[in-house]
Design an enzyme around this catalytic site. Structure first.
Site, PDB file in Angstrom:
ATOM      1  N   GLU A 355       0.830  -1.200   0.000  1.00 16.55           N
ATOM      2  CA  GLU A 355       0.000   0.000   0.000  1.00 16.55           C
ATOM      3  C   GLU A 355       0.865   1.251   0.000  1.00 16.55           C
ATOM      4  O   GLU A 355       0.469   2.286  -0.533  1.00 16.55           O
ATOM      5  CB  GLU A 355      -0.949  -0.005   1.206  1.00 16.55           C
ATOM      6  CG  GLU A 355      -2.127   0.949   1.049  1.00 16.55           C
ATOM      7  CD  GLU A 355      -3.211   0.725   2.092  1.00 16.55           C
ATOM      8  OE1 GLU A 355      -4.223   0.072   1.765  1.00 16.55           O
ATOM      9  OE2 GLU A 355      -3.044   1.194   3.227  1.00 16.55           O
ATOM     10  N   HIS A 386       6.121 -27.336   3.042  1.00 14.67           N
ATOM     11  CA  HIS A 386       5.341 -28.409   2.425  1.00 14.67           C
ATOM     12  C   HIS A 386       4.270 -27.846   1.486  1.00 14.67           C
ATOM     13  O   HIS A 386       3.317 -28.553   1.138  1.00 14.67           O
ATOM     14  CB  HIS A 386       4.705 -29.276   3.506  1.00 14.67           C
ATOM     15  CG  HIS A 386       5.722 -29.948   4.380  1.00 14.67           C
ATOM     16  ND1 HIS A 386       6.231 -31.192   4.102  1.00 14.67           N
ATOM     17  CD2 HIS A 386       6.358 -29.524   5.510  1.00 14.67           C
ATOM     18  CE1 HIS A 386       7.125 -31.527   5.023  1.00 14.67           C
ATOM     19  NE2 HIS A 386       7.216 -30.527   5.893  1.00 14.67           N
ATOM     20  N   LYS A 514     -13.078   2.495  -3.369  1.00 10.31           N
ATOM     21  CA  LYS A 514     -14.140   2.900  -2.440  1.00 10.31           C
ATOM     22  C   LYS A 514     -15.214   3.711  -3.153  1.00 10.31           C
ATOM     23  O   LYS A 514     -16.420   3.497  -2.962  1.00 10.31           O
ATOM     24  CB  LYS A 514     -13.551   3.733  -1.302  1.00 10.31           C
ATOM     25  CG  LYS A 514     -12.673   2.976  -0.319  1.00 10.31           C
ATOM     26  CD  LYS A 514     -12.151   3.946   0.738  1.00 10.31           C
ATOM     27  CE  LYS A 514     -11.217   3.274   1.714  1.00 10.31           C
ATOM     28  NZ  LYS A 514     -10.681   4.248   2.703  1.00 10.31           N
TER      29      LYS A 514
END
Length: 552
Positions: A355, A386, A514
């Site tokens: 960000e 793994h 937004k």
């Protein structure tokens, strides 16, 4: 801060030439040539933390050129500008002063003509008083029951930082249960609320502006849930706290001023856990441990501010990251914390870094023609071994990594921790040095078939190595060391932002999403399929939603 394009500097051009000279060097050869390589390329901090950067594809000359780049990019003055409160977040016309929140010297820091330490200390004292009431069971709910559960409602920096710290300091936790609600997906808050008793639940609504859609939607749901139980608004006082810069919006929501913990617009969300945003941390581990967190961060601040760059840990790690990102074109950077309680750390760093430095406009207002912030990802060890380490060992991508571990565990199973440490040491060695002469256990009777099979399988077992890593080893994971570590990465991110010539403290890409979501939400509530003023894909998705939501 000066507006200098890095690829116009002399050092950048020298680094490019240097890259062509050493790009084929193997880490194992670098170690063979220099028996003192570990000593030369490792640093200790406060005799608590060891940073080993010797397993990198660098030479002393690489570091010399990178330090020259830092000086040409005026890094030293940029650091001073941040700490002194100059307006370095130019696109929002703000200072960047999260370091003031942990200014343990309490020396004056002047912003807009005022010593901001007065307000910082006032809020800290309020946090201390309030947390003592809740922890000591003196803050009671509407029926007189003491608080057992805290729900932190916030998103981004209002969620990730506190959540990461509380999980990291699990061994320091008290009796309070801390829950986090961040996602606007109703499943998040539903799964939290169904376990709680409203009589003993306290909500902390954390939002810088107190207008963030996801947070306010969740806050309203929590408020309705509580009102269904209490029936009277005045009873909400004992169950709702606000953390914000916008007291008026919090009061409009229904939270009284005495229940509001302020912070300030010069605190960026992803750097805000040191402020009242960290109230949930204080409630989880107590104020003294929160102070230790601040103390550790302050010590790293002083190191960053006053240590010469050739021994400056955040600066060196940042420059090595630039070396891979901009010259090797590596694009990603992995964070592997070998501690189960640190399983949110890579997500926290992901937000902090991506960000901040995920920008394509330089400080001069032009598109960059160099790489900026890397992709950050990770998983706690040993689970990642793994899952995706196979790609690190034998894949085709260069992936620089940070491996982090503590020597002294916070659990009684010492043998477990020795196994964990052995994996930690083994993985950094294997990634760096690889394995070329593999032995193969193949049980086949026919000799000719055996030889052919052995040759074939051995080739597939080759691990070329030359994957770079840093090892960060803490003596133990405690609040003080965690503060050091978080501040280290904060300063690494800022350093890279200076080198990239970008503004690291805005997030206009987030703001775009937004705005569009608010507009689309209104269109979703109209009737019938329509051709909205969007692209055909977005129109089609909205109309598909409408058709199927009407059928349920």
């Amino acid at each position: 801060m000066k507006k200098i394009n890095p690829n116009n500097t002399e050092s950048w051009k020298m680094l490019q030439n240097h890259f062509y000279e050493i790009k084929s060097f193997h880490i194992k050869e670098l170690f063979k040539k220099d028996k003192n390589r570990f000593k030369k390329f490792s640093l200790k901090f406060d005799n608590r933390i060891l940073v080993d950067y010797s397993k990198n594809r660098i030479t002393s000359f690489t570091i010399k050129l990178l330090l020259k780049l830092a000086n040409e990019m005026d890094l030293n003055n940029s650091i001073k500008s941040m700490f002194s409160g100059k307006i370095i977040n130019e696109t929002e016309n703000r200072a960047v002063l999260h370091t003031a929140l942990r200014n343990r010297s309490n020396s004056s820091i002047i912003h807009n003509g005022c010593n901001i330490m007065f307000d910082i200390n006032k809020v800290l004292e309020k946090m201390k008083h309030f947390s003592n009431l809740v922890i000591n069971r003196k803050w009671l709910g509407y029926t007189g029951k003491y608080i057992t559960d805290i729900v932190n409602i916030g998103i981004g920096g209002s969620d990730l930082g506190p959540k990461m710290v509380i999980k990291a300091l699990n061994s320091y936790r008290n009796h309070l249960n801390i829950h986090f609600v961040s996602n606007v997906d109703g499943a998040n808050i539903f799964n939290v609320l169904k376990k709680l008793n409203p009589e003993s639940t306290l909500f902390i609504i954390v939002s810088k502006t107190f207008t963030t859609q996801e947070t306010i939607v969740n806050a309203n749901t929590a408020k309705k849930w509580m009102l269904n139980a209490v029936n009277k608004n005045e009873f909400l006082d004992q169950h709702f706290i606000a953390v914000t810069t916008n007291a008026q919006e919090a009061m409009n929501f229904g939270i009284r001023y005495k229940n509001i913990f302020l912070f300030w617009d010069w605190v960026g969300g992803r750097f805000s856990l040191w402020s009242s945003v960290g109230l949930s941390i204080v409630l989880a581990v107590g104020f003294k441990n929160f102070e230790q967190l601040l103390d550790g961060a302050y010590m790293m601040d002083q190191h960053y501010l006053h240590t010469k760059f050739d021994n400056n840990i955040p600066v060196l790690l940042a420059l090595i990251g630039v070396w891979y990102n901009n010259f090797f074109k590596s694009e990603t950077e992995a964070i592997f914390f070998y501690d189960w309680n640190m399983n949110y750390f890579s997500s926290f760093l992901q937000q902090m870094n991506m960000e901040s430095n995920g920008k394509n406009i330089c400080r001069s207002g032009e598109f960059v023609n160099w790489q900026t912030g890397p992709i950050i990802w990770g998983e706690p060890g040993t689970n990642g071994q793994h899952a995706f380490y196979q790609l690190l060992h034998q894949g085709t991508k260069l992936i620089p990594s940070d491996f982090i571990i503590s020597i002294i565990p916070k659990h009684p199973f010492k043998d477990h921790h020795k196994y964990l440490l052995s994996h930690f040491f083994a993985q950094t060695q294997a990634l760096a040095f690889g394995k070329f002469n593999q032995k193969c256990n193949v049980h086949i009777n026919d000799k000719k078939t055996f030889d052919e099979r052995l040759s074939s399988i051995s080739f597939h077992k080759v691990c070329k190595g030359n994957q770079p890593s840093n090892s960060i080893v803490l003596d133990q994971l405690n609040p003080y060391n965690l503060g050091i570590l978080i501040a280290l990465y904060e300063h690494k991110v800022f350093t890279q932002g200076v080198i990239f010539n970008i503004f690291s403290f805005d997030q206009w890409g987030v703001e775009l999403g937004k705005l569009l979501a608010k507009e689309i939400f209104l269109n979703m509530n109209t009737t019938g399929s329509k051709n909205y003023e969007y692209d055909s894909s977005t129109n089609g998705l909205i109309n598909f939603y409408k058709i199927h939501s009407n059928n349920t």
